[in-house]
Design an enzyme around this catalytic site. Structure first.
Site, PDB file in Angstrom:
ATOM      1  N   LYS A   1      74.106  44.352 -76.532  1.00  0.00           N
ATOM      2  CA  LYS A   1      73.167  44.765 -77.578  1.00  0.00           C
ATOM      3  C   LYS A   1      72.940  46.261 -77.460  1.00  0.00           C
ATOM      4  CE  LYS A   1      68.635  44.330 -77.326  1.00  0.00           C
ATOM      5  NZ  LYS A   1      68.209  45.725 -77.594  1.00  0.00           N
TER       6      LYS A   1
ATOM      7  N   GLU B   1      62.792  44.351 -84.499  1.00  0.00           N
ATOM      8  CA  GLU B   1      61.633  44.393 -83.602  1.00  0.00           C
ATOM      9  C   GLU B   1      60.455  45.129 -84.211  1.00  0.00           C
ATOM     10  OE1 GLU B   1      60.252  45.625 -79.067  1.00  0.00           O
ATOM     11  OE2 GLU B   1      62.377  45.652 -79.569  1.00  0.00           O
TER      12      GLU B   1
ATOM     13  N   ASP C   1      66.748  45.153 -71.332  1.00  0.00           N
ATOM     14  CA  ASP C   1      66.385  46.228 -70.417  1.00  0.00           C
ATOM     15  C   ASP C   1      64.875  46.249 -70.165  1.00  0.00           C
ATOM     16  OD1 ASP C   1      65.579  47.289 -72.864  1.00  0.00           O
ATOM     17  OD2 ASP C   1      66.748  49.135 -72.671  1.00  0.00           O
ATOM     18  N   SER C   2      64.146  45.407 -70.892  1.00  0.00           N
ATOM     19  CA  SER C   2      62.718  45.225 -70.626  1.00  0.00           C
ATOM     20  C   SER C   2      62.481  44.683 -69.217  1.00  0.00           C
ATOM     21  CB  SER C   2      62.089  44.296 -71.659  1.00  0.00           C
ATOM     22  OG  SER C   2      62.771  43.054 -71.679  1.00  0.00           O
TER      23      SER C   2
END
Length: 195
Positions: A113, A181, A44-45
């Site tokens: 994800k 992350e 979604d980045s």
């Protein structure tokens, strides 16, 4: 045949590195796939890098579907993973299963994800029970940027134990892999060894 969840688990068992890169268009997918990556995450980045949003929060299911279709068309071997956008799974298990199923049906990707730990473990279990492979995501969670107050390092002090517990909960719920992350390297090693 694209890389499968079984391939991921076999690499983990053998102690082999698993390589995943992101792509949000056809050409980039062709390039990273030809390099031999195991998976391509359509993150979604893309909201920030391709669409000009300040955060990932405005990204919609329709935008993710559009970009994931292009990535699927551009790959030959890599598994394609669809990053579930903000509020596509947090509003309840029914919404999560519907939206993740839609992602697989409409794009041809192999997995989704989701961000979160213990709080999404019931959702992950429901998705897996519905036949939808799930990759978890702990540590910095960009969809929670407003809660964190920025994109800062996670997992210092007491928070390290919570992130380890979250990773174990995600695994226990049925996730085939977990993104770690922006956490300290030592914590990442501990989690990787524990899973």
């Amino acid at each position: 045949m694209p890389v499968t969840t079984k391939d991921f688990l076999e690499k983990k068992r053998k102690g082999e590195k698993i390589v995943m890169l992101t792509a949000c268009d056809y050409l980039t997918a062709q390039i990273v796939d030809s390099a031999g990556v195991d998976a391509i995450l359509v993150g979604d980045s893309l909201g920030m890098v391709a669409l000009g949003y300040r955060t990932t929060l405005p990204v919609t299911m329709e935008e993710m579907i559009h970009h994931t279709k292009a990535v699927v068309r551009g790959r030959k071997n890599a598994m394609v993973i669809f990053d579930m956008p903000f509020l596509s799974y947090q509003t309840g298990i029914r919404d999560a299963v519907f939206n993740a199923g839609k992602a697989l049906k409409e794009t041809g990707c192999e997995a989704v994800k989701v961000e979160g730990g213990k709080e999404v473990s019931d959702t992950i279990k429901a998705l897996v029970d519905a036949g939808i492979p799930v990759m978890g995501h702990v540590g910095l969670q960009p969809q929670s940027v407003n809660v964190y107050g920025g994109y800062t390092l996670r997992g210092r002090g007491e928070e390290a134990e919570r992130i380890l517990e979250d990773a174990l909960a995600v695994e226990s719920a049925g996730a085939f892999a977990v993104v770690l992350e922006k956490i300290p390297a030592e914590l990442a090693k501990r989690i990787t060894k524990a899973l």
